[in-house]
Enzyme design. Sequence first.
Site, PDB file in Angstrom:
ATOM      1  N   MET A 267       0.840  -1.206   0.000  1.00  0.00           N
ATOM      2  CA  MET A 267       0.000   0.000   0.000  1.00  0.00           C
ATOM      3  C   MET A 267       0.872   1.253   0.000  1.00  0.00           C
ATOM      4  O   MET A 267       0.380   2.354   0.267  1.00  0.00           O
ATOM      5  CB  MET A 267      -0.935  -0.008   1.200  1.00  0.00           C
ATOM      6  CG  MET A 267      -1.897  -1.204   1.163  1.00  0.00           C
ATOM      7  SD  MET A 267      -3.431  -0.928   2.037  1.00  0.00           S
ATOM      8  CE  MET A 267      -2.842  -0.682   3.703  1.00  0.00           C
TER       9      MET A 267
ATOM     10  N   TYR B 117       4.088   4.008   0.902  1.00  0.00           N
ATOM     11  CA  TYR B 117       4.798   4.585   2.051  1.00  0.00           C
ATOM     12  C   TYR B 117       5.831   3.559   2.516  1.00  0.00           C
ATOM     13  O   TYR B 117       5.873   3.144   3.670  1.00  0.00           O
ATOM     14  CB  TYR B 117       3.835   4.999   3.177  1.00  0.00           C
ATOM     15  CG  TYR B 117       4.366   6.173   3.944  1.00  0.00           C
ATOM     16  CD1 TYR B 117       4.357   7.442   3.373  1.00  0.00           C
ATOM     17  CD2 TYR B 117       4.927   6.022   5.201  1.00  0.00           C
ATOM     18  CE1 TYR B 117       4.893   8.526   4.047  1.00  0.00           C
ATOM     19  CE2 TYR B 117       5.466   7.096   5.885  1.00  0.00           C
ATOM     20  CZ  TYR B 117       5.437   8.344   5.304  1.00  0.00           C
ATOM     21  OH  TYR B 117       5.967   9.417   5.964  1.00  0.00           O
ATOM     22  N   LEU B 118       6.679   3.186   1.566  1.00  0.00           N
ATOM     23  CA  LEU B 118       7.563   2.032   1.735  1.00  0.00           C
ATOM     24  C   LEU B 118       8.657   2.269   2.777  1.00  0.00           C
ATOM     25  O   LEU B 118       9.204   3.360   2.880  1.00  0.00           O
ATOM     26  CB  LEU B 118       8.197   1.669   0.386  1.00  0.00           C
ATOM     27  CG  LEU B 118       7.211   1.367  -0.747  1.00  0.00           C
ATOM     28  CD1 LEU B 118       7.974   0.975  -2.021  1.00  0.00           C
ATOM     29  CD2 LEU B 118       6.229   0.283  -0.365  1.00  0.00           C
TER      30      LEU B 118
ATOM     31  N   HIS C 230       9.275  -3.387   3.526  1.00  0.00           N
ATOM     32  CA  HIS C 230       8.902  -3.575   2.116  1.00  0.00           C
ATOM     33  C   HIS C 230      10.143  -3.864   1.271  1.00  0.00           C
ATOM     34  O   HIS C 230      10.123  -4.731   0.392  1.00  0.00           O
ATOM     35  CB  HIS C 230       8.218  -2.318   1.570  1.00  0.00           C
ATOM     36  CG  HIS C 230       6.919  -1.956   2.236  1.00  0.00           C
ATOM     37  ND1 HIS C 230       6.771  -0.823   2.993  1.00  0.00           N
ATOM     38  CD2 HIS C 230       5.716  -2.577   2.254  1.00  0.00           C
ATOM     39  CE1 HIS C 230       5.523  -0.757   3.443  1.00  0.00           C
ATOM     40  NE2 HIS C 230       4.859  -1.810   3.011  1.00  0.00           N
TER      41      HIS C 230
ATOM     42  N   GLN D 237     -10.520  -2.804   1.437  1.00  0.00           N
ATOM     43  CA  GLN D 237     -10.077  -3.460   2.672  1.00  0.00           C
ATOM     44  C   GLN D 237     -10.158  -2.535   3.883  1.00  0.00           C
ATOM     45  O   GLN D 237      -9.755  -2.908   4.981  1.00  0.00           O
ATOM     46  CB  GLN D 237      -8.678  -4.058   2.515  1.00  0.00           C
ATOM     47  CG  GLN D 237      -7.543  -3.068   2.417  1.00  0.00           C
ATOM     48  CD  GLN D 237      -6.242  -3.749   2.021  1.00  0.00           C
ATOM     49  OE1 GLN D 237      -6.096  -4.230   0.906  1.00  0.00           O
ATOM     50  NE2 GLN D 237      -5.280  -3.799   2.934  1.00  0.00           N
TER      51      GLN D 237
ATOM     52  N   LYS E 222       4.840 -10.046   9.203  1.00  0.00           N
ATOM     53  CA  LYS E 222       4.207  -9.026  10.046  1.00  0.00           C
ATOM     54  C   LYS E 222       2.679  -9.178  10.020  1.00  0.00           C
ATOM     55  O   LYS E 222       2.003  -8.989  11.022  1.00  0.00           O
ATOM     56  CB  LYS E 222       4.636  -7.650   9.530  1.00  0.00           C
ATOM     57  CG  LYS E 222       3.699  -6.513   9.782  1.00  0.00           C
ATOM     58  CD  LYS E 222       4.008  -5.872  11.083  1.00  0.00           C
ATOM     59  CE  LYS E 222       3.175  -4.645  11.408  1.00  0.00           C
ATOM     60  NZ  LYS E 222       2.173  -4.231  10.482  1.00  0.00           N
TER      61      LYS E 222
ATOM     62  N   GLN F 100      -2.927 -12.527   7.272  1.00  0.00           N
ATOM     63  CA  GLN F 100      -3.090 -12.170   5.866  1.00  0.00           C
ATOM     64  C   GLN F 100      -2.322 -13.150   4.970  1.00  0.00           C
ATOM     65  O   GLN F 100      -2.858 -13.652   3.970  1.00  0.00           O
ATOM     66  CB  GLN F 100      -2.589 -10.745   5.632  1.00  0.00           C
ATOM     67  CG  GLN F 100      -2.426 -10.374   4.169  1.00  0.00           C
ATOM     68  CD  GLN F 100      -2.039  -8.926   3.988  1.00  0.00           C
ATOM     69  OE1 GLN F 100      -2.907  -8.052   4.073  1.00  0.00           O
ATOM     70  NE2 GLN F 100      -0.777  -8.641   3.761  1.00  0.00           N
TER      71      GLN F 100
ATOM     72  N   SER G 121       3.839   1.367   7.911  1.00  0.00           N
ATOM     73  CA  SER G 121       3.524   2.708   7.399  1.00  0.00           C
ATOM     74  C   SER G 121       2.711   3.471   8.440  1.00  0.00           C
ATOM     75  O   SER G 121       2.799   4.694   8.544  1.00  0.00           O
ATOM     76  CB  SER G 121       2.727   2.590   6.098  1.00  0.00           C
ATOM     77  OG  SER G 121       3.376   1.701   5.208  1.00  0.00           O
TER      78      SER G 121
HETATM   79  P1  AMP Z   1       1.402  -2.900   3.501  1.00  0.00           P
HETATM   80  O1  AMP Z   1       2.005  -1.878   2.594  1.00  0.00           O
HETATM   81  O2  AMP Z   1       1.427  -2.520   4.939  1.00  0.00           O
HETATM   82  O3  AMP Z   1       0.067  -3.396   3.018  1.00  0.00           O
HETATM   83  O4  AMP Z   1       2.370  -4.167   3.418  1.00  0.00           O
HETATM   84  C1  AMP Z   1       2.739  -4.728   2.195  1.00  0.00           C
HETATM   85  C2  AMP Z   1       3.520  -5.995   2.459  1.00  0.00           C
HETATM   86  O5  AMP Z   1       4.654  -5.688   3.255  1.00  0.00           O
HETATM   87  C3  AMP Z   1       2.705  -7.040   3.237  1.00  0.00           C
HETATM   88  O6  AMP Z   1       3.023  -8.344   2.744  1.00  0.00           O
HETATM   89  C4  AMP Z   1       3.214  -6.855   4.645  1.00  0.00           C
HETATM   90  O7  AMP Z   1       3.106  -8.015   5.441  1.00  0.00           O
HETATM   91  C5  AMP Z   1       4.656  -6.514   4.403  1.00  0.00           C
HETATM   92  N1  AMP Z   1       5.243  -5.798   5.538  1.00  0.00           N
HETATM   93  C6  AMP Z   1       4.732  -4.715   6.171  1.00  0.00           C
HETATM   94  N2  AMP Z   1       5.515  -4.359   7.209  1.00  0.00           N
HETATM   95  C7  AMP Z   1       6.524  -5.253   7.244  1.00  0.00           C
HETATM   96  C8  AMP Z   1       7.680  -5.434   8.092  1.00  0.00           C
HETATM   97  N3  AMP Z   1       7.923  -4.617   9.131  1.00  0.00           N
HETATM   98  N4  AMP Z   1       8.513  -6.457   7.820  1.00  0.00           N
HETATM   99  C9  AMP Z   1       8.268  -7.296   6.777  1.00  0.00           C
HETATM  100  N5  AMP Z   1       7.231  -7.174   5.934  1.00  0.00           N
HETATM  101  C10 AMP Z   1       6.362  -6.171   6.176  1.00  0.00           C
END
Ligand code: AMP
Length: 280
Positions: A21, A23-24, A28, A55, A147, A151, A184
Amino acid sequence: MQRQALSWRRQGLKIGFVPTMGYLHAGHVSLIRRARRAVGAAGRVVVSIYVNPTQFAPTEDLSKYPRDLAGDLERCREAGADAVLVPNDASMYPGRDEGRYSTYVVEERLTRRMEGESRPTHFRGVTTVVAKLFLLVQPAVAVFGAKDWQQASVIRRMVADLCFPVRVIVAPTVRERDGLAMSSRNKYLDSDQRTQATVLWRALQLVSARVREAAGRGVPVGRLQREVAKLVAKESQARLDYVAFFHPETLEPVTRVGAGVRVALAVYVGATRLIDNAGV
Ligand code: AMP
């Protein structure tokens, strides 16, 4: 995207995919590097950046979800991505505003508890968007973060149940130095809340310590739940949503916690809802 992906596949190129989503952060980036490792130098790595409206519940943070497309593209480039897919709502959900969009993907078992209980429409949005992204990106491999353990389990289930020709890799959680899982949503925290937010990590460690002390006998779930609740209650701005103890693959709840069990929790810190999990 789909035309490009099908062309890559016709050329025999393996596609690795990381849905996000935006804001990497370093979490990520670790997934992007993992995808590269999976497809090799000759493969293609695709990152998607899409704040998926289906979602989010109406009461949640969709409109204020942090965004930084320029920074994200830079991070994708540095991490070695070949393409970044940034779709808009009109292309992902044609006719949704007029009530014409009407097809969803629903997983009916693993989504019942934990995040699914607290956010009843959340996983329907996740499975739907990931299924659509898989069809657009045509990946051989997709990487998700531990994390979001539930999901990742739901996606694995969907891939098996619907015969997606995709290998799902779950990569470890990347943390800040004080243990807070990168997210994020950490951007929403003020400095006081940021300090208190380490309570999620401390709770996970407390659980592991109690299980270790029990030396193979296991600890009743009720006792651990009370201890975690007490720890979280010490933080003035933190409120425990749930703490759950479950089998890492089936997500079935356990009554005694020993080695091999997974623990997950959700905590509001101020208005920000944070989640984390670990194996014990
Ligand atoms: P998001 O942008 O939060 O939807 O996350 C996108 C992907 O990055 C998902 O598969 C998350 O589980 C993964 N992710 C988010 N935060 C972390 C983290 N701290 N460490 C590893 N993977 C992450």
